[in-house]
Design an enzyme around this catalytic site. Sequence first.
Site, mmCIF file in Angstrom:
data_model
loop_
_atom_site.group_PDB
_atom_site.id
_atom_site.type_symbol
_atom_site.label_atom_id
_atom_site.label_comp_id
_atom_site.label_asym_id
_atom_site.label_seq_id
_atom_site.Cartn_x
_atom_site.Cartn_y
_atom_site.Cartn_z
ATOM 1 N N ASP A 217 0.827 -1.206 0.000
ATOM 2 C CA ASP A 217 0.000 0.000 0.000
ATOM 3 C C ASP A 217 0.865 1.262 0.000
ATOM 4 O O ASP A 217 1.862 1.333 0.723
ATOM 5 C CB ASP A 217 -0.852 -0.036 1.283
ATOM 6 C CG ASP A 217 -1.979 0.971 1.289
ATOM 7 O OD1 ASP A 217 -2.821 0.912 0.387
ATOM 8 O OD2 ASP A 217 -2.012 1.820 2.197
ATOM 9 N N GLU A 268 14.741 -14.984 -0.090
ATOM 10 C CA GLU A 268 15.193 -16.101 0.757
ATOM 11 C C GLU A 268 14.169 -17.244 0.756
ATOM 12 O O GLU A 268 14.472 -18.356 1.145
ATOM 13 C CB GLU A 268 15.335 -15.642 2.217
ATOM 14 C CG GLU A 268 16.511 -14.747 2.481
ATOM 15 C CD GLU A 268 16.429 -14.174 3.899
ATOM 16 O OE1 GLU A 268 15.743 -14.778 4.766
ATOM 17 O OE2 GLU A 268 17.010 -13.114 4.108
HETATM 18 C C1 BGC Z 1 -5.555 2.052 -0.428
HETATM 19 C C2 BGC Z 1 -6.714 2.848 0.014
HETATM 20 C C3 BGC Z 1 -6.385 3.421 1.371
HETATM 21 C C4 BGC Z 1 -5.082 4.221 1.336
HETATM 22 C C5 BGC Z 1 -4.554 4.472 2.696
HETATM 23 C C6 BGC Z 1 -4.529 3.126 -0.589
HETATM 24 O O1 BGC Z 1 -4.039 3.482 -1.646
HETATM 25 O O2 BGC Z 1 -5.745 1.344 -1.610
HETATM 26 O O3 BGC Z 1 -7.885 2.102 0.050
HETATM 27 O O4 BGC Z 1 -7.412 4.263 1.784
HETATM 28 O O5 BGC Z 1 -4.084 3.530 0.652
HETATM 29 O O6 BGC Z 1 -4.054 3.287 3.233
#
Ligand code: BGC
Length: 554
Positions: A217, A268
């Site tokens: 993310d 790994e």
């Molecule tokens: C996720 C979102 C989220 C954001 C903050 C992103 O890009 O896909 O759904 O709200 O990150 O974590």
Amino acid sequence: MNASTDVAVTPGSEWWRTAVIYQIYPRSFADASGDGIGDLPGITSRMDDLADLGIDAIWLSPFQKSPQKDAGYDVSDYCDVDPLFGTLDDFDAMLAAAHGRGIRVIVDLVPNHSSDQHEWFQQALAAAPGSRERARYMFRDGKGENGDVPPNNWDSVFGGPAWTRVTETDGTPGQWYLHLFDSSQPDFDWTNEEVREEFRRVLRFWLDRGVDGFRVDVAHGMIKADGLPDYSPDPEAGSMGGEEADVPYWGQEGVHEIYRDWHTLVAEYDGDRALCAEAWLPTPEKTALWVRPDEMHQAFNFAYLETKWDAAALRAVVDDSLAAYGAVGAPSTWVLSNHDVVRHASRLALTAENPQGHGIGPDSPGQPDAVVGLARARAATTLMLALPGSSYLYQGEELGLPEVVHIPGEARQDPTWFRTNGERYGRDGCRVPIPWTADGAAYGFNTTGESWLPQPAEWAQLARSAQQDDPTSTLSLYRAILAARKQHALGAGTLEWVEGFGEDAVAFRNGDVTVVANTGTQPIALPEGSTVLIASGPLEDGALPGDTTVWIAS
Ligand code: BGC
């Protein structure tokens, strides 16, 4: 050229180079407990349906422990399952069910920020300015005589300021902490070795359990520019940094050493485990920096997702993508929908601009026509899944689900909606629990009828059960495409443009399949005697109508 692009580029045959990866948004997929929120046992119970669809892997949005202020992207314990979704045993059972059917499993990792309920953040609040506890996050003194002006002018992606002031333990107004997202999502300080070490532990925890990789993310946001300089984004740009080049919190050079470190750690393990970057950057060239040979393995191709249904634009983004990712030995990925954007069965028919993350609701300009939207979505997917590389699908697109526009304000849950006082609808419209059966409680999402977002009445006819045996349904189209893609090994193929179908056509050959997509309105004549393998909609007297894609035998 810097060191990492000098590494020999020798594309291999790892599974992630060609895989079709299906995104499960656990809270909206299948709800075994009946509380209105999907869960891990729900996913396990639907594993046969996923195998039947013909996908290679699933990616699960967060199911880890979280107060759910941002639907799980606010994690309070990275190594446990939130009780809403089940237990670690449920996770293991789900993983075994997937692996037993040859389906790989990627989990979401949220390293840019934690929940404000994470033990570390709670410790930081209780500790003094300058302490080791505060140094794990981005605490700063405020400006102005009383420190009551935020440290800089950054806005949160969800609207409103990116800084929140804390009250110190003695009751006085204190420092500020940075949150690029909601105030419940404080940003970690990734220059701090303790943070790096903690995430190595988290990666190992899930790798040891057997996951096949991670979707990372906000992989373009973990390092901020030195000195945290002021910055005002272009209001027209996507809120995750889509169009802009120089943003002090997106795409900083320092993020790359983190991924080099993770690359070594992941390597790994056996089985070609993979890292996929969620990095919203303006071009494939920029995004390709995340998938240099010693960094991550894949990155979402958001430039492709953001391309309109327009032949010239599509040809250009495909060319750019194959060139940019190919230059670093990575596969291009392709994606049309996910849990953050307007579903492509609606987005491709919008007639007004809609910046990423803003969503659509009843008052949005340029409302999509449902029939046009579905035809384009089917055509766009038929095109995408013929491209070489790896593709991502988002749960419900195989049913042709549109964005849900009419969600009452009081039912909305996205922090974007609250932080902009309803000015942006946010992402709830693509997150509504999906319909499995035409009748029955919550369309088979569960047996109680509970649903964390209301499901529209029209979804009865889009339910899986209603499409299952209909050869013209969107579900049947996806199944046929996925089977044919495998049979013709298109994921591992190469693309060669084909001329002669006109300006509105996207036409190419991939192995023994010729693909023609018509983004215009005038029918396109197909070669006499063509053997049609797949068509996204009916042909007219052997010609390809507008908003339709066909695969023909070369
Ligand atoms: C996720 C979102 C989220 C954001 C903050 C992103 O890009 O896909 O759904 O709200 O990150 O974590």
